[in-house]
Design a protein around this motif. Structure first.
Motif, PDB file in Angstrom:
ATOM      1  N   ILE A 152       0.827  -1.220   0.000  1.00 51.95           N
ATOM      2  CA  ILE A 152       0.000   0.000   0.000  1.00 51.95           C
ATOM      3  C   ILE A 152       0.854   1.259   0.000  1.00 51.95           C
ATOM      4  O   ILE A 152       0.640   2.179  -0.802  1.00 51.95           O
ATOM      5  CB  ILE A 152      -0.954   0.002   1.209  1.00 51.95           C
ATOM      6  CG1 ILE A 152      -1.889  -1.205   1.158  1.00 51.95           C
ATOM      7  CG2 ILE A 152      -1.754   1.305   1.257  1.00 51.95           C
ATOM      8  CD1 ILE A 152      -2.781  -1.245  -0.053  1.00 51.95           C
ATOM      9  N   GLY A 153       1.824   1.310   0.910  1.00 50.78           N
ATOM     10  CA  GLY A 153       2.593   2.542   1.078  1.00 50.78           C
ATOM     11  C   GLY A 153       3.641   2.776   0.012  1.00 50.78           C
ATOM     12  O   GLY A 153       3.742   3.868  -0.553  1.00 50.78           O
ATOM     13  N   LEU A 154       4.448   1.736  -0.260  1.00 48.67           N
ATOM     14  CA  LEU A 154       5.601   1.933  -1.152  1.00 48.67           C
ATOM     15  C   LEU A 154       5.275   1.705  -2.619  1.00 48.67           C
ATOM     16  O   LEU A 154       5.813   2.396  -3.489  1.00 48.67           O
ATOM     17  CB  LEU A 154       6.735   0.998  -0.720  1.00 48.67           C
ATOM     18  CG  LEU A 154       7.239   1.190   0.714  1.00 48.67           C
ATOM     19  CD1 LEU A 154       8.405   0.261   1.008  1.00 48.67           C
ATOM     20  CD2 LEU A 154       7.630   2.640   0.979  1.00 48.67           C
ATOM     21  N   LYS A 155       4.396   0.736  -2.917  1.00 51.07           N
ATOM     22  CA  LYS A 155       4.095   0.443  -4.317  1.00 51.07           C
ATOM     23  C   LYS A 155       2.896   1.227  -4.849  1.00 51.07           C
ATOM     24  O   LYS A 155       2.875   1.581  -6.038  1.00 51.07           O
ATOM     25  CB  LYS A 155       3.838  -1.058  -4.491  1.00 51.07           C
ATOM     26  CG  LYS A 155       5.077  -1.912  -4.317  1.00 51.07           C
ATOM     27  CD  LYS A 155       4.765  -3.376  -4.639  1.00 51.07           C
ATOM     28  CE  LYS A 155       6.008  -4.243  -4.563  1.00 51.07           C
ATOM     29  NZ  LYS A 155       5.721  -5.667  -4.915  1.00 51.07           N
ATOM     30  N   THR A 156       1.891   1.492  -4.007  1.00 50.72           N
ATOM     31  CA  THR A 156       0.674   2.170  -4.469  1.00 50.72           C
ATOM     32  C   THR A 156       0.759   3.679  -4.258  1.00 50.72           C
ATOM     33  O   THR A 156       0.631   4.464  -5.188  1.00 50.72           O
ATOM     34  CB  THR A 156      -0.567   1.606  -3.760  1.00 50.72           C
ATOM     35  OG1 THR A 156      -0.635   0.193  -3.980  1.00 50.72           O
ATOM     36  CG2 THR A 156      -1.836   2.254  -4.301  1.00 50.72           C
ATOM     37  N   ASP A 157       0.962   4.099  -3.013  1.00 47.16           N
ATOM     38  CA  ASP A 157       0.987   5.542  -2.723  1.00 47.16           C
ATOM     39  C   ASP A 157       2.327   6.173  -3.128  1.00 47.16           C
ATOM     40  O   ASP A 157       2.366   7.244  -3.735  1.00 47.16           O
ATOM     41  CB  ASP A 157       0.725   5.773  -1.238  1.00 47.16           C
ATOM     42  CG  ASP A 157       0.574   7.237  -0.904  1.00 47.16           C
ATOM     43  OD1 ASP A 157      -0.556   7.752  -0.968  1.00 47.16           O
ATOM     44  OD2 ASP A 157       1.598   7.881  -0.577  1.00 47.16           O
ATOM     45  N   ARG A 158       3.424   5.548  -2.744  1.00 49.17           N
ATOM     46  CA  ARG A 158       4.777   5.943  -3.131  1.00 49.17           C
ATOM     47  C   ARG A 158       5.273   7.241  -2.506  1.00 49.17           C
ATOM     48  O   ARG A 158       6.356   7.722  -2.862  1.00 49.17           O
ATOM     49  CB  ARG A 158       4.905   6.048  -4.661  1.00 49.17           C
ATOM     50  CG  ARG A 158       4.620   4.753  -5.387  1.00 49.17           C
ATOM     51  CD  ARG A 158       4.871   4.903  -6.871  1.00 49.17           C
ATOM     52  NE  ARG A 158       4.606   3.653  -7.577  1.00 49.17           N
ATOM     53  CZ  ARG A 158       4.784   3.488  -8.884  1.00 49.17           C
ATOM     54  NH1 ARG A 158       5.243   4.501  -9.619  1.00 49.17           N
ATOM     55  NH2 ARG A 158       4.516   2.330  -9.456  1.00 49.17           N
ATOM     56  N   HIS A 159       4.514   7.813  -1.609  1.00 45.53           N
ATOM     57  CA  HIS A 159       4.957   9.034  -0.927  1.00 45.53           C
ATOM     58  C   HIS A 159       4.863   8.828   0.589  1.00 45.53           C
ATOM     59  O   HIS A 159       4.266   9.618   1.322  1.00 45.53           O
ATOM     60  CB  HIS A 159       4.113  10.240  -1.352  1.00 45.53           C
ATOM     61  CG  HIS A 159       4.358  10.677  -2.755  1.00 45.53           C
ATOM     62  ND1 HIS A 159       3.864   9.992  -3.837  1.00 45.53           N
ATOM     63  CD2 HIS A 159       5.074  11.728  -3.268  1.00 45.53           C
ATOM     64  CE1 HIS A 159       4.232  10.600  -4.952  1.00 45.53           C
ATOM     65  NE2 HIS A 159       4.969  11.644  -4.637  1.00 45.53           N
ATOM     66  N   VAL A 160       5.446   7.720   1.044  1.00 39.95           N
ATOM     67  CA  VAL A 160       5.375   7.327   2.446  1.00 39.95           C
ATOM     68  C   VAL A 160       6.739   6.803   2.878  1.00 39.95           C
ATOM     69  O   VAL A 160       7.435   6.135   2.104  1.00 39.95           O
ATOM     70  CB  VAL A 160       4.314   6.220   2.662  1.00 39.95           C
ATOM     71  CG1 VAL A 160       4.239   5.830   4.131  1.00 39.95           C
ATOM     72  CG2 VAL A 160       2.951   6.680   2.186  1.00 39.95           C
ATOM     73  N   CYS A 161       7.123   7.112   4.109  1.00 36.70           N
ATOM     74  CA  CYS A 161       8.309   6.510   4.710  1.00 36.70           C
ATOM     75  C   CYS A 161       7.956   6.013   6.107  1.00 36.70           C
ATOM     76  O   CYS A 161       6.965   6.452   6.698  1.00 36.70           O
ATOM     77  CB  CYS A 161       9.476   7.492   4.759  1.00 36.70           C
ATOM     78  SG  CYS A 161       9.160   8.966   5.725  1.00 36.70           S
ATOM     79  N   LEU A 162       8.735   5.084   6.620  1.00 34.87           N
ATOM     80  CA  LEU A 162       8.409   4.418   7.887  1.00 34.87           C
ATOM     81  C   LEU A 162       9.581   4.505   8.851  1.00 34.87           C
ATOM     82  O   LEU A 162      10.720   4.185   8.500  1.00 34.87           O
ATOM     83  CB  LEU A 162       8.067   2.948   7.630  1.00 34.87           C
ATOM     84  CG  LEU A 162       7.869   2.059   8.869  1.00 34.87           C
ATOM     85  CD1 LEU A 162       6.636   2.497   9.661  1.00 34.87           C
ATOM     86  CD2 LEU A 162       7.754   0.584   8.466  1.00 34.87           C
ATOM     87  N   THR A 163       9.269   4.916  10.092  1.00 35.93           N
ATOM     88  CA  THR A 163      10.232   4.882  11.187  1.00 35.93           C
ATOM     89  C   THR A 163       9.697   3.940  12.257  1.00 35.93           C
ATOM     90  O   THR A 163       8.618   4.177  12.819  1.00 35.93           O
ATOM     91  CB  THR A 163      10.459   6.277  11.793  1.00 35.93           C
ATOM     92  OG1 THR A 163      11.025   7.136  10.805  1.00 35.93           O
ATOM     93  CG2 THR A 163      11.390   6.199  12.988  1.00 35.93           C
ATOM     94  N   VAL A 164      10.425   2.865  12.535  1.00 33.74           N
ATOM     95  CA  VAL A 164      10.068   1.923  13.599  1.00 33.74           C
ATOM     96  C   VAL A 164      10.913   2.265  14.816  1.00 33.74           C
ATOM     97  O   VAL A 164      12.151   2.281  14.740  1.00 33.74           O
ATOM     98  CB  VAL A 164      10.311   0.468  13.171  1.00 33.74           C
ATOM     99  CG1 VAL A 164       9.988  -0.488  14.320  1.00 33.74           C
ATOM    100  CG2 VAL A 164       9.471   0.127  11.940  1.00 33.74           C
TER     101      VAL A 164
END
Length: 534
Positions: free
Chosen positions: A231-243
């Motif tokens: 969803i985030g990286l392939k579809t929206d492509r304007h998302v980053c994740l910090t765990v």
């Protein structure tokens, strides 16, 4: 509950009981008392004239089911009234498991108090006009109000039916003179255009920084990462994740999961949009979100002074690409924050076993219906807001450890500020069911009494609908009078988790609300919508 801009409306009918003779609706309408008071309007709205106001208000009153009954297509179109007194409201629209009585506060209190004061004013004017005939001893006051009803018709306005103790005649101090009913209506205004705004297209979408506090639960994290990539990286492509990971146990496995995602071909993942921050201390969701918010991505933000959009997430949450769009649409630095109401799924082992079905894959469980879950209106953990706003209100209470409480504290800060809080149901974000234990935190700390009660309530709410729990409770009686094939054996209890869940509903709100869920129809109810495409 607003009248047309520029029109201050008071429309009423008054009836004396006993002895009131019902009049024709047209006669009552002609006797309506309509007052006008021009007020300041935005430049884009033209002030209506008194004649326009009067004409529109009479039209609204005649169209409403207030002076006469109107034929409806079925019983579901009828809008019920809410009963209220000076200090209590008995709401009809909250449904099973919600508060069945509440104290009017905020806008509701302001609305009802204004209505009652208007009614008292009208009654006293009638006394003055008929002073010789009525010969009453005193004027009406709020203490004379007995009870009332109100309801909101979405296209015409809010209707109020109020009952007062009638005033006694002079010299008659013992005889009950009956009651007086007064009907008021607050007509709605025509639609007004206020804002037209062009939103950014797919290529100009703002980057969303997803912050995920985590401790253990690596198998669930693996599933979360698979959905995040899709969803985030392939579809929206304007998302980053910090765990933000707490503790040593499971840390190496969490790192391996993220490394495998980055190495996977065509995943869209890289060191520029995935990272893990390790904190060797007791889990605190509030601290994890604060650390993630403060340590912005240097490659994307340029420097720590630049503002960024945050989505504070949990590992048990599934979201769609459309939800990410709503995250952008409903936030603005210094202006508004987004608090979506998440759809929380019930225990699938209960939901589908009662239907005589095998538990389907998770993607097929993302269905919005009264039998599959409920709107988690007591949860405030999922939120979209700008980093500057989060830091300005000083974020979470980091002294809270374990299960729950920090979410509502932050929410209250925004509610009490000048920020606009967008609180709305969102069909694009789901909370996945998982077993809960309420014995304590992973670090061995016991929950406070408020946290424990909130945890137990959440277990009950998350397990199944009211009707489904009833089927389980009365299974023996049902089986004795039904075919065994129709009611299979009770589902086995799922294994208890090793760690305490990190998402939690607020303590005080949860303690006040009763146990139960909205709706709660029988198994196999109709599907209202599906999450992944929402």
């Amino acid at each position: 509950m607003a009248s047309r801009p520029g029109c201050n409306v008071a429309s009423s009918t008054t009836r004396e009981h006993p002895g009131y003779r019902k009049q024709d609706a047209a006669q009552e309408t002609s006797a309506l008392n309509i007052n006008f008071n021009a007020t300041a309007l935005p430049p884009s709205i033209n002030a209506p004239t008194n004649s326009e106001c009067a004409q529109y208000i009479r039209k609204q009153i005649l169209n409403a089911e207030v002076l006469k009954g109107l034929p409806l297509n079925n019983e579901y179109e009828l809008i019920p009234f809410n009963h209220f007194t000076i200090s209590r409201v008995y709401p009809i629209d909250l449904g099973l498991g919600k508060r069945v009585v509440e104290k009017p506060i905020g806008f509701k209190r302001k609305d009802l108090l204004e209505v009652l004061m208007k009614a008292v004013d009208i009654l006293n004017k009638n006394l003055t006009q008929n002073s010789q005939e009525q010969k009453t001893s005193q004027r009406y006051a709020l203490d004379d109000f007995l009870e009332g009803l109100y309801r909101i018709e979405p296209t015409t306005g809010t209707q109020y039916e109020l009952y007062f103790r009638s005033k006694n005649k002079l010299g008659d101090h013992h005889h009950n003179n009956g009651y007086t009913k007064i009907v008021l209506m607050r007509p709605f205004a025509p639609l007004q255009s206020l804002i037209t705004e062009q939103l950014p297209g797919p290529k100009e979408k703002e980057l969303i920084h997803v912050i995920l506090p985590l401790s253990g639960r690596t198998s669930t994290f693996q599933s979360f990462m698979e959905k995040f990539v899709k969803i985030g990286l392939k579809t929206d492509r304007h998302v980053c994740l910090t765990v933000v990971y707490f503790g040593e146990e499971g840390l190496s496995e969490a790192r391996s999961i993220m490394s495998r995602v980055i190495r996977t071909k065509n995943s869209g993942a890289s060191a520029k949009n995935l990272r893990l921050l390790a904190l060797n201390e007791t889990f605190s969701r509030g601290k994890g979100l604060r650390v993630g918010a403060e340590r912005v991505w240097d490659g994307e933000a340029g420097n720590s002074a630049k503002d960024v959009l945050l989505f504070m997430c949990d590992v048990d949450v599934v979201f769609s690409a459309r939800f990410l769009d709503r995250c952008r649409w409903n936030t603005k630095p210094g202006k508004k924050v987004y608090y979506p109401v998440v759809f929380s799924l019930y225990n699938p082992h209960v939901v589908y076993t009662l239907q005589g079905r095998e538990v389907p894959p998770e993607t097929e469980q993302l269905v919005i219906s009264r039998d599959t879950g409920f709107w988690r209106d007591f949860g405030y953990g999922m939120t979209c807001q700008y980093r500057s706003d989060f830091l300005k209100v000083r974020g979470f209470d980091e002294d809270i450890v374990g299960w729950g409480g920090e979410d509502v504290m932050l929410y209250r800060k925004y509610v009490r500020s000048n920020m606009k809080v967008i609180r709305a149901t969102d069909p694009g974000i789901f909370h996945i069911w998982h077993p809960k234990v309420c014995s304590g935190t992973p670090g061995g700390q016991k929950l406070s009494p408020d946290q424990y009660r909130a945890c137990i309530r959440s277990r009950a709410l998350n397990e199944a609908s009211h009707a489904q729990l009833g089927f389980l409770a009365f299974r023996d009686d049902i089986a004795a009078n039904s075919s065994p094939a129709k009611y299979p054996p009770a589902p086995p209890a799922p294994p208890a988790p090793h760690h305490h869940p990190q998402q939690a509903p607020p303590q005080k709100r949860a303690a006040k609300s009763g146990v139960g869920t909205p709706g709660g129809g029988q198994p196999g109810g109709s599907v209202a919508g599906k999450g992944p495409s929402s």
